[in-house]
Write a protein that holds these residues in place. Structure first.
Motif, PDB file in Angstrom:
ATOM      1  N   LYS A 741       0.965  -1.206  -0.048  1.00 55.44           N
ATOM      2  CA  LYS A 741       0.031   0.000   0.012  1.00 55.44           C
ATOM      3  C   LYS A 741       0.896   1.166   0.032  1.00 55.44           C
ATOM      4  O   LYS A 741       0.603   2.217  -0.415  1.00 55.44           O
ATOM      5  N   ILE A 742       1.985   1.138   0.959  1.00 59.10           N
ATOM      6  CA  ILE A 742       2.846   2.334   0.701  1.00 59.10           C
ATOM      7  C   ILE A 742       3.588   2.712  -0.759  1.00 59.10           C
ATOM      8  O   ILE A 742       3.573   3.781  -1.256  1.00 59.10           O
ATOM      9  N   HIS A 743       3.863   1.557  -1.361  1.00 57.80           N
ATOM     10  CA  HIS A 743       4.167   1.767  -2.909  1.00 57.80           C
ATOM     11  C   HIS A 743       3.151   2.274  -3.624  1.00 57.80           C
ATOM     12  O   HIS A 743       3.469   3.312  -4.439  1.00 57.80           O
ATOM     13  N   LEU A 744       2.064   1.903  -3.504  1.00 61.53           N
ATOM     14  CA  LEU A 744       0.774   2.493  -4.189  1.00 61.53           C
ATOM     15  C   LEU A 744       0.524   4.036  -3.769  1.00 61.53           C
ATOM     16  O   LEU A 744       0.294   4.781  -4.638  1.00 61.53           O
ATOM     17  N   LEU A 745       0.911   4.437  -2.397  1.00 61.81           N
ATOM     18  CA  LEU A 745       0.910   5.900  -2.021  1.00 61.81           C
ATOM     19  C   LEU A 745       1.747   6.590  -2.947  1.00 61.81           C
ATOM     20  O   LEU A 745       1.215   7.873  -3.209  1.00 61.81           O
ATOM     21  N   PHE A 746       3.132   6.187  -2.940  1.00 61.22           N
ATOM     22  CA  PHE A 746       4.044   7.090  -3.634  1.00 61.22           C
ATOM     23  C   PHE A 746       3.714   7.031  -5.210  1.00 61.22           C
ATOM     24  O   PHE A 746       4.191   7.991  -5.815  1.00 61.22           O
ATOM     25  N   ASP A 747       3.168   6.134  -5.748  1.00 65.42           N
ATOM     26  CA  ASP A 747       2.829   5.919  -6.973  1.00 65.42           C
ATOM     27  C   ASP A 747       1.797   6.868  -7.252  1.00 65.42           C
ATOM     28  O   ASP A 747       1.848   7.639  -8.320  1.00 65.42           O
ATOM     29  N   ILE A 748       0.974   7.009  -6.537  1.00 67.25           N
ATOM     30  CA  ILE A 748      -0.458   8.103  -6.636  1.00 67.25           C
ATOM     31  C   ILE A 748       0.368   9.497  -6.513  1.00 67.25           C
ATOM     32  O   ILE A 748       0.020  10.311  -7.342  1.00 67.25           O
ATOM     33  N   LEU A 749       1.294   9.567  -5.718  1.00 67.72           N
ATOM     34  CA  LEU A 749       1.993  11.002  -5.658  1.00 67.72           C
ATOM     35  C   LEU A 749       2.896  11.304  -6.918  1.00 67.72           C
ATOM     36  O   LEU A 749       2.810  12.578  -7.421  1.00 67.72           O
ATOM     37  N   GLN A 750       3.280  10.262  -7.391  1.00 68.93           N
ATOM     38  CA  GLN A 750       4.129  10.456  -8.801  1.00 68.93           C
ATOM     39  C   GLN A 750       3.155  10.810  -9.841  1.00 68.93           C
ATOM     40  O   GLN A 750       3.481  11.585 -10.576  1.00 68.93           O
ATOM     41  N   GLY A 751       2.216   9.975  -9.559  1.00 62.52           N
ATOM     42  CA  GLY A 751       1.007   9.823 -10.862  1.00 62.52           C
ATOM     43  C   GLY A 751       0.403  11.571 -10.580  1.00 62.52           C
ATOM     44  O   GLY A 751      -0.026  12.109 -11.803  1.00 62.52           O
ATOM     45  N   ILE A 752       0.229  12.066  -9.563  1.00 62.89           N
ATOM     46  CA  ILE A 752      -0.537  13.552  -9.503  1.00 62.89           C
ATOM     47  C   ILE A 752       0.523  14.514 -10.054  1.00 62.89           C
ATOM     48  O   ILE A 752       0.206  15.655 -10.698  1.00 62.89           O
ATOM     49  N   GLU A 811      -9.578  15.544 -15.013  1.00 60.57           N
ATOM     50  CA  GLU A 811      -8.439  14.993 -15.737  1.00 60.57           C
ATOM     51  C   GLU A 811      -8.032  13.735 -14.863  1.00 60.57           C
ATOM     52  O   GLU A 811      -7.527  13.824 -13.617  1.00 60.57           O
ATOM     53  N   THR A 812      -8.143  12.421 -15.585  1.00 66.50           N
ATOM     54  CA  THR A 812      -7.693  11.014 -14.752  1.00 66.50           C
ATOM     55  C   THR A 812      -6.571  10.455 -15.405  1.00 66.50           C
ATOM     56  O   THR A 812      -6.016  10.616 -16.579  1.00 66.50           O
ATOM     57  N   PHE A 813      -6.035   9.521 -14.528  1.00 64.88           N
ATOM     58  CA  PHE A 813      -4.822   8.546 -14.793  1.00 64.88           C
ATOM     59  C   PHE A 813      -5.214   7.320 -13.987  1.00 64.88           C
ATOM     60  O   PHE A 813      -5.941   7.537 -12.914  1.00 64.88           O
ATOM     61  N   ILE A 822      -7.965  14.868 -11.424  1.00 66.49           N
ATOM     62  CA  ILE A 822      -7.295  16.158 -10.861  1.00 66.49           C
ATOM     63  C   ILE A 822      -8.161  17.168 -11.785  1.00 66.49           C
ATOM     64  O   ILE A 822      -8.438  17.062 -12.862  1.00 66.49           O
ATOM     65  N   LYS A 823      -8.625  18.288 -10.781  1.00 66.41           N
ATOM     66  CA  LYS A 823      -9.418  19.402 -11.340  1.00 66.41           C
ATOM     67  C   LYS A 823      -8.870  20.644 -10.825  1.00 66.41           C
ATOM     68  O   LYS A 823      -8.729  20.848  -9.452  1.00 66.41           O
TER      69      LYS A 823
END
Length: 899
Positions: A741-752, A811-813, A822-823
């Motif tokens: 889940k932590i990996h996913l958190l940082f992936d989300i931060l990178q994606g944003i 706008e999605t990913f 993101i809006k």
């Protein structure tokens, strides 16, 4: 919380005094050339390589600078000085070298971060070098060899490769009809340089060529001089090029010279003398300049019916850079080290340095020690038949009763004085001899005291002219190898010194002098980069190590640079270093970037970014002085550590600097700017000491990786800590479990972050987020909601389960089965109104300036209509009023915004 207000500075660091080094790597400095941008880059990269190697060896390596071994550029120093006497040129070179050394020191201090770089001056006449040369003499390894050289007829000197410039010029290419001896069959020779036609000593044809194979073993006749040369057959010859005939001529190329030797053909048939004139063998052209009478050769060949064709082709013609004189080819005797028969050495290679076998190559050739630079240090040999004996002044001590006699013999041997000389010419050599030459002379003649030799010029200068002449004439009368030749003229009779032996002079090349410098140095351990030497030079160097039993003194390393970009600094290096810092230059080099302002600014920004990271960690107390026995980490902390360990492994022990290293360094910079910086932003909100401790440890480990390349940055960090740097934990002290889940958190931060960049949203523009995921992921994000809002200026986050409809306008990913939107939040009407007021004020101001300039032009023109002027004056007054009103509105809007 400790505050650290100091900013990163590019020139805060003063190089420290040299510390004791475990080993040295040699740096051979140019004697006559300035340190160009490319050379400076090469030296700095060498320093970075050895520091990187030292990092993994756990040792300290330092540079040791040598001068006097790299002679490139001497011809530029002597440019337009061809008419100066030999010793005046030597004096000019010595003065230039001394001035250059002084100028090099500040730059070397910058490049190598040294307080006071020491220069070691090398001389072939030092006692240790002479002892080593004598050892080679007793073993019988000196041999004589024949080499092809370029010669300047105007100065009567051999020209080194770096002293040659090639000019593209048109030159006649001839097809010459040569008849087979006693036959009427024709061999059509293609001759690219008519001056060399008469030096042909044979021809090669393909052994199966139907045109020529019946003539193999016979001879053809070179026209004009009626010289007969043999025809040989060989396989693997091109039957099309040059009519299928390959000329054997020792003057064509080095390869051709070796072919001539292999067929045991003569190599000393000279049809052109050292003055560039045809010899008596060419009766038609004897005494004529080869450069002026080439057309006469062509005309003669045509007259006697031996010219089949001629055409002009572009060729690269060699000229001397110093004099501008076109050069001629000569085969001259040279001195080599011949190690072919040394079986004990070959066995030693297999036992002691088997790892170098791939670098030595299979071919074993004599090692040429001779240079074409007659102004370089020289060795002298006495030749008797095929044997060479090293000349030493001590062998002729009885014939040298006075230091003046020693200097006279030295000047005669070097060519500073002709065989027949005047007293005045000898006096010139006494007073023109450079100071270091006097010192070298004293070292080579220990039977005189150094003081007796070094003070001789001053003693002679103190005498009146008549007394000086009388004293020198008296000395000459005591020397049996000098005889009078008219009024105040004298003749050197070499046979009275060394009998029938012939004196051979040898100006040593750079590779040989560098080997001598290393072998006779006082330092106990040297590091040698294999790529710095050719396979033949490396074999010779290893042989000298074997002979002197100094294996333990040298360690060999390979720094392969396959695929590496060429290194270069702009010539304005010092100015760039002042503006951007030396460490920005180093980072550019390590990443194989051009040292231009854009790339240097980017590296400087990165160093400032690193310093800001350090400030944050320092102020948060992230660096501990005492090491706990173990650390049990939560998911986020252990994930961050695992990311760093993965990156650190890419720098593996001994990773060479090159393309792979540049890629790794780029990834490290990306890591600190992205994952590491986001991690810090997250943990700032949590204020968990353990989280900051992990960040501090990662930063210290990063400094260890960059330590060889960023000494200035490290010095600032060390100065902040004071006496002792914080301890670095070992991997075994960390315990934790990876949480996906932590990996996913940082992936989300990178994606944003990536999505905001794609949408070109400004960093501080507020946004809304929407995340659609399973409940477990949503709960994890709610835990870090405060950090997300701080990181991205998020005013609202929508948490949606898989069944809920995704809101519009985002706008999605996607990441796996998650959807993130993101809006950007639209600006408020007040903000829009404020912006409109500012735009209106700017437009009115521009219009006012235009009207004012128009009114001024109308007022200066006597033919202008007064009504038009009055109209523009009224328009100007109205614009001033409008601007005053807009200014009041803007001030009011600002006050409302603050409220």
């Amino acid at each position: 919380m400790m505050k650290l207000n100091k900013k990163y500075q590019t020139l805060h660091y003063t190089p420290s005094k040299a510390q004791k080094a475990d080993a040295f790597f040699p740096v051979f400095l140019p004697s006559y050339e300035k340190l160009s941008g490319a050379k400076a880059a090469q030296l700095l990269h060498t320093d970075l390589q050895w520091k990187w190697k030292a990092q993994h060896c756990g040792k300290s390596f330092a540079p040791l600078f040598f001068t006097g071994t790299e002679m490139k550029g001497f011809s530029q120093v002597l440019s337009n000085k061809a008419q100066l006497p030999f010793l005046a040129k030597r004096q000019r070179l010595a003065t230039h070298q001394q001035k250059l050394s002084k100028k090099q020191l500040p730059l070397l201090s910058q490049l190598f971060s040294l307080f006071s770089p020491a220069l070691t001056s090398f001389s072939l006449r030092s006692p240790k070098v002479q002892e080593l040369l004598q050892l080679l003499q007793t073993q019988g390894f000196w041999k004589q060899h024949q080499e092809l050289v370029w010669r300047d007829v105007s100065t009567q000197t051999i020209v080194a490769p770096e002293g040659i410039e090639r000019r593209e010029e048109k030159q006649l290419q001839l097809e010459v009809k040569c008849f087979v001896e006693t036959k009427n069959d024709v061999f059509p020779l293609v001759v690219e340089d008519p001056m060399l036609l008469f030096s042909d000593v044979g021809v090669l044809v393909h052994e199966n060529d139907k045109r020529y194979k019946k003539h193999i073993g016979k001879k053809i006749i070179i026209p004009v001089i009626n010289k007969s040369i043999p025809i040989f057959g060989a396989a693997n010859l091109d039957t099309v090029k040059d009519n299928g005939i390959q000329r054997l001529n020792p003057l064509l190329s080095r390869e051709s010279l070796e072919s001539v030797k292999s067929y045991q053909l003569p190599i000393n048939q000279h049809f052109i003398d050292e003055q560039g004139r045809f010899t008596e063998e060419l009766s038609h052209f004897a005494g004529k300049s080869v450069f002026d009478f080439t057309s006469n050769i062509v005309e003669t060949l045509d007259t006697i019916g031996n010219l089949l064709s001629q055409q002009e082709i572009l060729q690269q013609i060699p000229y001397s850079k110093e004099t501008g004189q076109r050069l001629i080819r000569r085969v001259v005797p040279t001195v080599v080290l011949d190690l072919k028969e040394e079986s004990a050495f070959n066995s030693w290679l297999e036992e002691e340095v088997p790892e170098l076998s791939s670098h030595l190559g299979a071919e074993q050739r004599p090692f040429l020690i001779e240079s074409k630079n007659r102004y370089a240090d020289q060795l002298f040999f006495l030749q008797e038949g095929e044997s060479l004996k090293l000349f030493q002044f001590s062998d002729y001590q009885e014939q040298l009763p006075h230091p003046g006699a020693l200097q006279l013999l030295d000047a005669l041997m070097k060519g500073a004085l002709d065989k027949e000389f005047s007293l005045e010419e000898w006096i010139d050599t006494l007073f023109l001899l450079p100071e270091q030459d006097w010192a070298a002379l004293a070292a080579s003649a220990p039977f005189f005291s150094a003081e007796a030799i070094s003070t001789l010029p001053q003693q002679l200068k103190s005498l009146e002219a008549e007394a000086l002449i009388e004293q020198l004439q008296s000395l000459l009368q005591t020397l049996p190898w000098i005889s009078p030749k008219g009024t105040q003229r004298f003749l050197f009779q070499a046979e009275k010194l060394w009998g029938t032996q012939k004196l051979v002079s040898c100006a040593c090349n750079e590779e040989f002098m560098q080997m001598m410098a290393l072998l006779t140095s006082e330092e106990k351990e040297f590091l040698i980069r294999i790529e710095d030497r050719s396979s033949n030079a490396l074999r010779a160097f290893l042989f000298l190590i074997f002979l002197t039993e100094q294996r333990g003194k040298f360690s060999f390393f390979s720094f392969s640079q396959k695929g590496a970009a060429p290194l270069a600094f702009p010539e304005k290096y010092a100015k760039l270093a002042e503006s951007y810092g030396r460490e920005s230059l180093k980072l550019c080099l390590l990443q194989q970037q051009k040292c231009e302002e854009n790339s240097l600014q980017a590296q400087l920004d990165y160093l400032k970014h690193l310093w800001n990271l350090f400030k944050t960690l320092y102020e948060q107390g992230a660096f501990l002085e005492e090491i706990p026995e173990e650390l049990r980490l939560a998911g986020k902390e252990f994930w961050m550590l695992s990311q760093w360990w993965e990156l650190e492994e890419g720098f593996g022990a001994g990773e060479e600097l090159g393309t792979a290293f540049a890629d790794q360094l780029t990834r490290l910079q990306q890591f600190t700017r992205s994952q590491f910086s986001r991690y810090l932003s997250l943990i700032k909100q949590e204020k968990n000491p353990e989280s900051f401790l992990v960040a501090g440890q990662i930063f210290l480990a990063l400094l260890q990786v960059l330590k060889p390349f960023l000494p200035e940055f490290l010095a600032m960090v060390e100065a902040t800590f004071g006496a002792q740097m914080p301890a670095l934990f070992s991997k075994e002290q960390y315990h934790g479990v990876k949480d996906y889940k932590i990996h996913l958190l940082f992936d989300i931060l990178q994606g944003i972050t990536s999505k905001k960049a794609e949408l070109q949203l400004k960093k501080h523009l507020p946004i809304e987020l929407a995340v659609q995921a399973n409940p477990e992921i949503l709960r994890m994000l709610e835990t870090h909601q405060a950090s997300l809002k701080l990181l991205f200026k998020t005013q609202e986050i929508h948490y949606l389960t898989a069944n809920e409809a995704f809101p519009e306008g985002f706008e999605t990913f996607h990441i796996l089965d998650m959807q993130v939107g993101i809006k950007a939040i639209a600006s408020t009407p007040k903000q829009n109104a404020f912006a409109e007021l500012e735009r209106a004020f700017k437009a009115k101001s521009q219009t006012l300036e235009y009207v004012r300039s128009t009114l001024m032009a109308l007022s200066l023109n006597p033919l202008s209509d007064p009504a038009k002027i009055a109209e523009k004056e009224a328009e100007l007054e109205q614009l001033k009023t409008d601007l005053q009103i807009l200014e009041i509105k803007i001030q009011k809007a600002k006050m409302e915004k603050k409220g």
